[in-house]
Design a protein around this motif. Sequence first.
Motif, PDB file in Angstrom:
ATOM      1  N   PRO A  86       5.274  10.665  -1.312  1.00 48.30           N
ATOM      2  CA  PRO A  86       5.130   9.198  -1.316  1.00 48.30           C
ATOM      3  C   PRO A  86       6.421   8.512  -0.891  1.00 48.30           C
ATOM      4  O   PRO A  86       7.519   8.962  -1.220  1.00 48.30           O
TER       5      PRO A  86
ATOM      6  N   THR B  63       2.069   8.110   7.024  1.00 52.41           N
ATOM      7  CA  THR B  63       0.613   7.967   6.961  1.00 52.41           C
ATOM      8  C   THR B  63       0.241   7.175   5.720  1.00 52.41           C
ATOM      9  O   THR B  63       1.047   6.975   4.806  1.00 52.41           O
ATOM     10  N   ASP B  64      -1.019   6.737   5.678  1.00 51.78           N
ATOM     11  CA  ASP B  64      -1.533   5.996   4.531  1.00 51.78           C
ATOM     12  C   ASP B  64      -2.220   6.889   3.512  1.00 51.78           C
ATOM     13  O   ASP B  64      -2.638   6.415   2.459  1.00 51.78           O
ATOM     14  N   GLU B  65      -2.366   8.164   3.806  1.00 53.63           N
ATOM     15  CA  GLU B  65      -3.049   9.091   2.911  1.00 53.63           C
ATOM     16  C   GLU B  65      -2.197  10.341   2.742  1.00 53.63           C
ATOM     17  O   GLU B  65      -1.458  10.728   3.654  1.00 53.63           O
ATOM     18  N   PRO B  66      -2.298  10.992   1.587  1.00 50.80           N
ATOM     19  CA  PRO B  66      -1.545  12.246   1.388  1.00 50.80           C
ATOM     20  C   PRO B  66      -2.102  13.350   2.279  1.00 50.80           C
ATOM     21  O   PRO B  66      -3.226  13.286   2.757  1.00 50.80           O
ATOM     22  N   GLY B  67      -1.283  14.372   2.474  1.00 45.84           N
ATOM     23  CA  GLY B  67      -1.696  15.496   3.314  1.00 45.84           C
ATOM     24  C   GLY B  67      -0.503  16.332   3.698  1.00 45.84           C
ATOM     25  O   GLY B  67       0.508  16.367   2.988  1.00 45.84           O
TER      26      GLY B  67
ATOM     27  N   ARG C 128       0.838  -1.190   0.000  1.00 46.34           N
ATOM     28  CA  ARG C 128       0.000   0.000   0.000  1.00 46.34           C
ATOM     29  C   ARG C 128       0.875   1.243   0.000  1.00 46.34           C
ATOM     30  O   ARG C 128       1.862   1.316   0.711  1.00 46.34           O
ATOM     31  N   GLN C 129       0.514   2.240  -0.800  1.00 40.71           N
ATOM     32  CA  GLN C 129       1.288   3.475  -0.896  1.00 40.71           C
ATOM     33  C   GLN C 129       1.185   4.244   0.419  1.00 40.71           C
ATOM     34  O   GLN C 129       0.100   4.453   0.949  1.00 40.71           O
ATOM     35  N   GLN C 130       2.346   4.666   0.951  1.00 38.70           N
ATOM     36  CA  GLN C 130       2.385   5.459   2.170  1.00 38.70           C
ATOM     37  C   GLN C 130       3.081   6.774   1.895  1.00 38.70           C
ATOM     38  O   GLN C 130       3.774   6.939   0.883  1.00 38.70           O
ATOM     39  N   TYR C 131       2.899   7.704   2.824  1.00 39.70           N
ATOM     40  CA  TYR C 131       3.416   9.056   2.643  1.00 39.70           C
ATOM     41  C   TYR C 131       4.179   9.453   3.895  1.00 39.70           C
ATOM     42  O   TYR C 131       3.816   9.074   5.016  1.00 39.70           O
TER      43      TYR C 131
ATOM     44  N   LYS D  89      -3.354  -0.938  11.409  1.00 39.76           N
ATOM     45  CA  LYS D  89      -2.574  -0.082  12.289  1.00 39.76           C
ATOM     46  C   LYS D  89      -2.693  -0.508  13.739  1.00 39.76           C
ATOM     47  O   LYS D  89      -1.769  -0.351  14.527  1.00 39.76           O
TER      48      LYS D  89
END
Length: 500
Positions: free
Chosen positions: A75, A60-64, A47-50, A96
């Motif tokens: 990324p 995190t697992d979502e951009p921001g 899964r893509q992480q940031y 998590k």
Amino acid sequence: MTPLKKRFFFILLFVFLSVGGVWYGVHRAGSLAEHASHDVEGTQIARQQYTCGMHPMIITDEPGDCPICGMALTPVKSGTTGQMQAADVPQGDKPKGERKIKYWVAPMDPTYIRDEPGKSPMGMDLVPVYEDQAPSGATIAIDPVTAQNMGVRTASAERRHMHRKIRTVGTIKYDEPKVTSINAKVDGWIERLYVDETGQMVKNGQPLLALYSPKLVSAQQEYLLALRNRDALKNSSFEEIAAGGDRLLTAARQRLRYWDISERQISRLEKTGKVHKTLTLYAPSKGVVTMKMAMPGQFIKAGQELFQISDISKVWVYADIYEYELPWIETGQEAEVILPFVGGQSLKANIDYIYPYVEPQTRTVKARIVFDNPGLELKPDMYVNVRIHGMEVKDALAVPSEAVLNSGEKQTVFVALGDGKFEPRQVKTGVQDQEGFTEITQGLLEGETVVTSAQFLFDSESKLREAIQKMLEPKTTESSPSEDHAGHDMPEEDLEALFE
């Protein structure tokens, strides 16, 4: 081709390309959905992480945006240093809630770590660090065979009592408050010198020299005159006149005192009524003559130093303490002084004072030890050996000193994470004891394992990976010109050639 046919040709070409683009989009979307469903059913993907470029412990697992500095999260690249080793142990599918927290770290100080949540010294919330991630962003992996060939050894960070025995040299000096300077307060000539040798022992009140001074002769005459006037006016009926005689006598006596004429000499002057050509200067204290600048017949000026007398019944020992040894030293500690040239005799006393400055020549700080010297065995400027039992640091978290890499600006240790993985950890150090251990004040937890040999190779490897990580940019999906443009950028002459 006529203009009308040419326009009609381009209209047909535009409709054809539009229908083809719609068909390609629908087909590509269906293919992606099919691949996604296939991955969900059985194939495990990462899964893509940031993460934040300034704070790599934020993942995190979502951009921001980064919750600490506000920078946009980037990324995490698969298989590169800095992510949670996703290429070796996939963690993207792990919920998590199942990830185990290794410790908590301060966002702005990577050396401040705790085994439970809380606040940092700056008042910020501590950030959790999981077992599958490294806040330093430079975890390296080495297979067991290579580690064995490199001679990698490890040790645990443990609590221990730390102590140090300071061995240094010292110099015996005079007791400064007991050093007296002798000088005359009036101009004159030395008629006779009673103490004429340096190193001579003198007693309190012993005569030093006889001084002839015209001013002293005049002062004696004035005092005798004031004494006679007082006696003559004592029986006067006028009280003011009698009081004036007393004041004049007091002023003449005070003038003699200011010139260091003793009360005994003044009393003798009153009894005899005879002016003496010379007056004697006496030693104000006992001791040894350590300096003599007086000679018979010499003319001296007021304020000129003639003798120095030092009392050596008590002496000072200055012990040289290096800067790195200062944390172990404090006033009141027991010190042992060994006289190497007096049969190795040993004397014990406590540290009386630690001077608040560094000697520029030796780069040491002086610690003063006071000794009684009744037999005068301790002679000024003699060298002695000093042993000081430093204070004990109890229950300190310590590691072997060879485990700490000191770059001048920061201290680093390599923590063994298991399975051949090592993490560089910035720490803050304290004192070093005589058994080869260094106190760790921040950056390590009790029981963690650190590398004690070959860590220089680890350091070069981690810095190389960190440099590569900074140079690499996140991968972006780029479509081929044939997919995105589908021929829209082809020149008009080429389009005409296709249909001719």
